[in-house]
Design a protein around this motif. Sequence first.
Motif, short mmCIF file in Angstrom:
data_model
loop_
_atom_site.label_atom_id
_atom_site.label_comp_id
_atom_site.label_asym_id
_atom_site.label_seq_id
_atom_site.Cartn_x
_atom_site.Cartn_y
_atom_site.Cartn_z
N ARG A 44 0.84 -1.20 0.00
CA ARG A 44 0.00 0.00 0.00
C ARG A 44 0.87 1.25 0.00
NH1 ARG A 44 -3.21 2.67 4.63
NH2 ARG A 44 -4.70 3.96 3.49
N LEU A 45 1.91 1.26 0.83
CA LEU A 45 2.83 2.40 0.85
C LEU A 45 3.48 2.58 -0.51
CD1 LEU A 45 4.56 2.02 4.33
CD2 LEU A 45 2.86 3.74 3.65
N ASP A 46 3.80 1.46 -1.16
CA ASP A 46 4.41 1.52 -2.49
C ASP A 46 3.45 2.14 -3.49
OD1 ASP A 46 6.67 0.57 -4.33
OD2 ASP A 46 4.89 -0.37 -5.24
N THR A 47 2.20 1.74 -3.48
CA THR A 47 1.23 2.29 -4.44
C THR A 47 0.97 3.76 -4.18
OG1 THR A 47 -0.70 1.63 -3.13
CG2 THR A 47 0.06 0.07 -4.80
N GLN A 48 1.18 4.20 -2.95
CA GLN A 48 0.99 5.61 -2.62
C GLN A 48 2.26 6.42 -2.85
OE1 GLN A 48 -0.33 5.18 1.46
NE2 GLN A 48 -2.48 5.19 0.84
N GLY A 49 3.32 5.77 -3.29
CA GLY A 49 4.57 6.46 -3.56
C GLY A 49 5.37 6.81 -2.31
N MET A 50 5.05 6.17 -1.20
CA MET A 50 5.73 6.48 0.06
C MET A 50 6.89 5.52 0.35
SD MET A 50 2.34 7.39 2.27
CE MET A 50 3.24 7.94 3.70
N ALA A 51 7.00 4.45 -0.41
CA ALA A 51 8.07 3.47 -0.27
C ALA A 51 8.21 2.80 -1.63
CB ALA A 51 7.74 2.44 0.80
N HIS A 52 9.28 2.08 -1.81
CA HIS A 52 9.49 1.37 -3.07
C HIS A 52 9.75 -0.09 -2.76
CE1 HIS A 52 9.52 5.18 -5.14
NE2 HIS A 52 10.35 5.63 -4.23
N LEU A 53 8.67 -0.86 -2.77
CA LEU A 53 8.73 -2.27 -2.42
C LEU A 53 9.42 -3.07 -3.52
CD1 LEU A 53 7.83 -4.52 -0.44
CD2 LEU A 53 5.68 -4.64 -1.73
N ASP A 54 10.41 -3.85 -3.15
CA ASP A 54 11.10 -4.73 -4.07
C ASP A 54 10.31 -6.04 -4.11
OD1 ASP A 54 12.77 -6.48 -5.44
OD2 ASP A 54 14.60 -5.75 -4.47
N ARG A 55 9.40 -6.11 -5.05
CA ARG A 55 8.51 -7.27 -5.13
C ARG A 55 9.25 -8.56 -5.42
NH1 ARG A 55 5.18 -3.09 -5.58
NH2 ARG A 55 2.95 -3.40 -5.18
N ALA A 56 10.32 -8.48 -6.19
CA ALA A 56 11.10 -9.70 -6.49
C ALA A 56 11.71 -10.27 -5.21
CB ALA A 56 12.18 -9.39 -7.52
N THR A 57 12.25 -9.42 -4.37
CA THR A 57 12.82 -9.87 -3.10
C THR A 57 11.73 -10.46 -2.21
OG1 THR A 57 14.63 -8.29 -3.20
CG2 THR A 57 14.04 -9.11 -1.01
N ALA A 58 10.59 -9.79 -2.16
CA ALA A 58 9.48 -10.28 -1.34
C ALA A 58 8.99 -11.64 -1.86
CB ALA A 58 8.34 -9.27 -1.32
N ARG A 59 8.93 -11.80 -3.17
CA ARG A 59 8.50 -13.09 -3.74
C ARG A 59 9.47 -14.21 -3.37
NH1 ARG A 59 7.71 -9.92 -8.41
NH2 ARG A 59 5.53 -9.36 -8.62
N LEU A 60 10.77 -13.92 -3.44
CA LEU A 60 11.77 -14.92 -3.04
C LEU A 60 11.62 -15.30 -1.58
CD1 LEU A 60 14.96 -13.61 -4.88
CD2 LEU A 60 13.66 -15.68 -5.40
N PHE A 61 11.38 -14.31 -0.74
CA PHE A 61 11.17 -14.56 0.68
C PHE A 61 9.97 -15.49 0.88
CE2 PHE A 61 8.81 -13.60 4.52
CZ PHE A 61 9.74 -13.88 5.49
N PHE A 62 8.87 -15.19 0.21
CA PHE A 62 7.67 -16.00 0.40
C PHE A 62 7.78 -17.38 -0.23
CE2 PHE A 62 5.87 -12.08 1.98
CZ PHE A 62 5.13 -12.55 3.05
N ALA A 63 8.66 -17.55 -1.19
CA ALA A 63 8.93 -18.89 -1.71
C ALA A 63 9.58 -19.73 -0.61
CB ALA A 63 9.83 -18.82 -2.94
#
Length: 138
Positions: A44-63
């Motif tokens: 949500r913070l990413d979509t609001q431009g308040m943070a820049h979520l590294d989705r690739a890193t998050a996906r690896l974590f959740f794998a």
Amino acid sequence: MLGLIGFEITPAGQLLAARRWTEGRRDSEVALEILLVAVAHAARLDTQGMAHLDRATARLFFAEVEKEFAQLAVAGEVSADYLSQTLNAVSAILGTQDEAAAPLAAIIADPLLGAAPPAICPDDFYYPTDSAEDQQPG
């Protein structure tokens, strides 16, 4: 446990955990929910431009989470259905804006889940950004 994997539990997370434990939820289920909701707040913070979520890193974590929690499911410590539902929600949240819209809206609209993040994601979940001071003309 969450601190060991880089998530910083917040007072909202402590309240969420306490509520879920009084409902009879297992520790593994509580941890999964906190991870899901923490990532939802980060997205949500990413979509609001308040943070820049590294989705690739998050996906690896959740794998990795999937591998570890699959063992807990085999041991009966977490429902395989709950694990699957949680991972599907995470996948959607880390997907396109269209995919993320419904699960993100459901979490943010929930008074218990949406008020504040239950945990702060690890620093490596975010792209580094320049601070406001660095962007000010000198």
